[in-house]
Design an enzyme around this catalytic site. Structure first.
Site, PDB file in Angstrom:
ATOM      1  N   LYS A   1       0.805  -1.228   0.000  1.00 18.29           N
ATOM      2  CA  LYS A   1       0.000   0.000   0.000  1.00 18.29           C
ATOM      3  C   LYS A   1       0.835   1.274   0.000  1.00 18.29           C
ATOM      4  O   LYS A   1       0.396   2.313  -0.505  1.00 18.29           O
ATOM      5  CB  LYS A   1      -0.937   0.003   1.216  1.00 18.29           C
ATOM      6  CG  LYS A   1      -1.993  -1.102   1.211  1.00 18.29           C
ATOM      7  CD  LYS A   1      -3.048  -0.869   0.140  1.00 18.29           C
ATOM      8  CE  LYS A   1      -4.190  -1.883   0.239  1.00 18.29           C
ATOM      9  NZ  LYS A   1      -5.119  -1.768  -0.920  1.00 18.29           N
TER      10      LYS A   1
ATOM     11  N   GLU B   1      -9.870   5.739   3.294  1.00 18.95           N
ATOM     12  CA  GLU B   1     -10.681   4.664   3.852  1.00 18.95           C
ATOM     13  C   GLU B   1      -9.742   3.493   4.069  1.00 18.95           C
ATOM     14  O   GLU B   1      -8.702   3.394   3.417  1.00 18.95           O
ATOM     15  CB  GLU B   1     -11.785   4.258   2.870  1.00 18.95           C
ATOM     16  CG  GLU B   1     -11.370   3.283   1.757  1.00 18.95           C
ATOM     17  CD  GLU B   1     -10.354   3.854   0.778  1.00 18.95           C
ATOM     18  OE1 GLU B   1     -10.270   5.089   0.677  1.00 18.95           O
ATOM     19  OE2 GLU B   1      -9.635   3.065   0.133  1.00 18.95           O
TER      20      GLU B   1
ATOM     21  N   SER C   1       1.752  -9.740  -0.713  1.00 20.87           N
ATOM     22  CA  SER C   1       1.463  -8.303  -0.679  1.00 20.87           C
ATOM     23  C   SER C   1       1.685  -7.648   0.679  1.00 20.87           C
ATOM     24  O   SER C   1       1.875  -6.442   0.759  1.00 20.87           O
ATOM     25  CB  SER C   1       0.030  -8.059  -1.149  1.00 20.87           C
ATOM     26  OG  SER C   1      -0.867  -8.838  -0.383  1.00 20.87           O
TER      27      SER C   1
END
Lengths: 415, 271
Positions: free
Chosen positions: A106, A128, A394
């Site tokens: 991210k 969010e 990830s």
């Protein structure tokens, strides 16, 4: 400029925009800008700023510098030999996004959007978050850039991802629990959009996945393609060839687009793994591509889980980051174009993969990534040892300790 | 009088030297039966009734109308109920304008043509899908036009000159000016600025211009009525439902009272 110890030369990073949507942000019939009139102006401003920044060498240089010095790119590609051997079949390669600063892919996106926010003179960012990884990554760059930060998070996710809530608060962000609707990621997105409608003059909304209205799906993808660009070069350098299969989990689809997009024009099978929750034959899953149908939500037309009336359905996954009833519009387009293979992993399969990687390789994966791994193991088992499966790891699993302990029936004292 | 009921509504108001009162309620809130009575009550005072289609994710709405959608869906309201409620309102108030308002996905899920067909059969005059901007409207507008329904457009304080032109060119029925940069039920924008914006919009479109989002008191409604062709009141009416949730008679009485006051105040402030 990029880590000289890794095998990733600067030339690996390609700043061209391949497979661009049309001018309105449509990928085939999907995507677009389905928002209230009030947001059309701010979105046009954002789009102009993004394309201008993307063409600006200084912006790209600063972005790559931060990805390297701050986020720790390039991330390694790891040949999981013991895991491959124990699993049988193809060689398993892990793209180690779990090793980035903040512990998940991210950060690639929040560095990009954070820089864009700074360039646009915004002093406040909002986000969010589901699993909290995007919230943490946003809070992190907000701290680094000296911006105010509010993160919307469903009440249910606040409870199951408490370590990330604490991290965000330590980083100076304000975590706002969302009680509306199903109190999960989709509702957090609703509330962040409601905030932005009122605050767009001074606030930048950092969306955490390849969904939302144009230009978000394109922009977030472009900030994540470093994953696949590196992995592609690393496979060639370390394995001497491209993978036969590339596998990524899909909630909204940001890590999947990051890994798979740079491999689209190669002879590589691209596999998207959705959360099958308690099973695709139950209602407790989050597999929008496998079990949904096209609809309009959160600013784009894409596959959604909804009832026959068009009401968005509640979803279930053991991993908060996959617990979303939609998917990025480009993935919907890729599926319909036959570019994408669909797979799914249940809560139990993800947990098994989680434990296997932890015990056999000493790597604790995020529950989201465990879904990709579960499918990757299954696919590899049916292949030959001279073939290669690339799995996007990830994120790391520290945030999931409580969930995993509970699922395994352990108490903390018994560890 | 033409066959265009919305045009007739505004024409009547103009001849009476007043602005139209446009009242919003979410269909099926708090349940389909009581909702029918509430809509009937509202239609006694409002020139145009805006019937909200409940949606699980009402992104442009504040807490009051979000709660209305949640109550309505929890009571089991379906699109069949929405069309039935519109149809009942039409029978009871033959001259009232009826507008369906909501989010694109409920119409998309039905198929735009089936949606428009059902709406027209129910006696609806216009449709406002909040999350369909002109850029995405080709398909749905064709279906609405096929069934002689107006496609109502929003204009916001953030709309550029070019976007206002775009809205003016493609709008039908009336133009809905969003008074504030935010969600429904938030604090109203500054009155002088809204007035300036409306004056500007009139140069771009001959359609009636209505103002909504944030109008809560009869005084505000009267002030807006002095320069706009219509005043949209939503959250203030919807909040009568939560305030009198346990007593349906009191709820209907309160709706009658609040809508009546709103209309009275607007009449006193004739243009």
């Amino acid at each position: 400029m990029i880590n000289e110890l890794s095998d990733v030369p600067e030339s690996v990073y390609d700043f061209s925009i391949r497979h661009a949507p049309d001018a309105g942000g449509h990928f085939g019939r999907f995507g677009g800008k389905y928002v209230a009139e009030t947001l059309m102006g701010p979105l046009a401003e954002l789009e102009a700023a993004f394309f201008e920044a993307w063409e600006d060498e200084a912006f790209q240089h600063e972005r790559m510098r931060l990805l390297h010095e701050y986020a720790g790119r390039a991330t390694p590609l790891y040949h999981a030999e013991r895991l491959s051997q124990e699993n049988g079949g193809a060689q398993i390669w892990l793209k180690r996004e779990d090793l980035t600063h903040t512990g998940a892919h991210k950060i690639n996106n929040t560095i990009g959007q954070g820089l864009l926010a700074r360039r646009m003179g915004r002093k406040r960012v909002i986000a969010e978050t589901g699993a909290g990884q995007h919230g943490v990554a946003t809070a992190t760059v907000a701290a680094m850039f000296g911006m105010d930060c509010d993160v919307y998070m469903g009440r249910e996710d606040v409870e199951r991802q408490m370590p990330n809530v604490l991290r965000m608060r330590l980083l100076g962000a304000n975590v706002i629990p969302v009680d509306s609707g199903t109190a999960t990621l989709k509702d957090a997105l609703n509330d962040a959009l409601r905030d932005w409608v009122a605050s767009c003059a001074d606030t930048f909304y950092i969306i955490g996945t390849v969904a939302g209205p144009h230009p978000y799906p394109l922009m977030v993808r472009q900030f994540h393609v470093v994953i696949g660009q590196e992995a592609r070069a690393q496979m060639l350098a370390q394995a001497g060839r491209l993978p036969d299969v590339a596998v990524a989990c899909v909630g909204g689809g940001s890590n999947a687009m990051g890994l798979l997009h740079p491999l689209r024009d190669d002879p590589v099978r691209l596999v998207a793994v959705e959360a099958a929750g308690r099973g695709l034959d139950t209602e407790a899953h989050a597999a929008s591509l496998a079990a949904g149908k096209p609809g309009i939500l959160h600013g784009n037309l894409t596959y959604l889980l909804e009832n026959e009336e068009g009401q968005i359905q509640g979803t279930h996954s053991i991993s908060a980051g996959l617990d979303y009833p939609g998917v990025g519009p480009e993935l919907s387009a890729m599926l319909e174009a036959g570019e994408l293979e669909l797979d799914a992993a249940t809560d139990d399969e993800a947990l098994d993969a989680f434990r296997k990687l932890t015990r056999v390789e000493g790597i604790i994966p995020a529950l989201e990534s465990s879904h990709a791994l579960a499918a990757g193991l299954r696919i590899a088992a049916a292949m030959r040892p001279d073939q290669h499966v690339l799995v996007n790891l990830s994120g790391r699993g520290d945030k999931d300790m409580n969930t995993v302990f509970k699922a395994l029936g352990w108490t903390e004292g018994a560890v | 009088m033409s066959l265009d009921r919305l045009a007739n509504c505004f024409e009547t108001c103009r001849s009476e030297n007043r602005a139209a009162l446009i009242g919003y309620l979410t269909a099926g809130d708090p349940d389909p039966d009581v909702s029918a009575q509430l809509l009937q009550t509202l239609a006694r005072h409002a020139d145009i009734v805006e019937i909200g289609m409940p949606f699980s994710d009402p992104m442009a709405d504040g807490p009051v109308i979000q709660a209305a959608s949640e109550r309505s869906l929890a009571a089991g309201t379906t699109m069949k109920d929405v069309f039935r409620l519109a149809s009942q309102t039409r029978k009871q108030s033959p001259a009232a304008g009826i507008v369906l308002m909501g989010y694109a996905n409920v119409a998309y899920a039905m198929g735009y043509d089936a949606f428009a067909c059902q709406a027209a059969l129910a006696g609806v005059d216009g449709v406002l899908l909040v999350d369909i901007p002109p850029e995405e409207s080709t398909e749905v507008d064709a279906a609405l036009a096929e069934h002689k329904l107006h496609s109502i457009r929003l204009v916001a304080p953030t709309s550029s000159e070019a976007r206002r032109e775009l809205a003016a060119r493609s709008a039908g029925g009336f133009i809905y000016y969003v008074s504030l940069t935010g969600i429904t039920g938030a604090k109203m924008g500054e009155m002088g600025e809204i007035n300036r914006q409306i004056t500007q919009l009139r140069k771009q479109s001959d359609l009636p211009i209505c103002v909504g989002f944030g109008i809560k008191t009869p005084e505000q409604a009267a002030e807006v009525a002095a320069f706009a062709d219509g005043v949209v009141v939503g959250s203030q009416f919807v909040s009568q439902i939560s305030e009198h949730f346990s007593d349906h008679c009191a709820m209907i009485e309160a709706m009658d009272g609040v809508a009546g006051e709103m209309r009275e105040a607007m009449l006193r402030r004739c243009k």
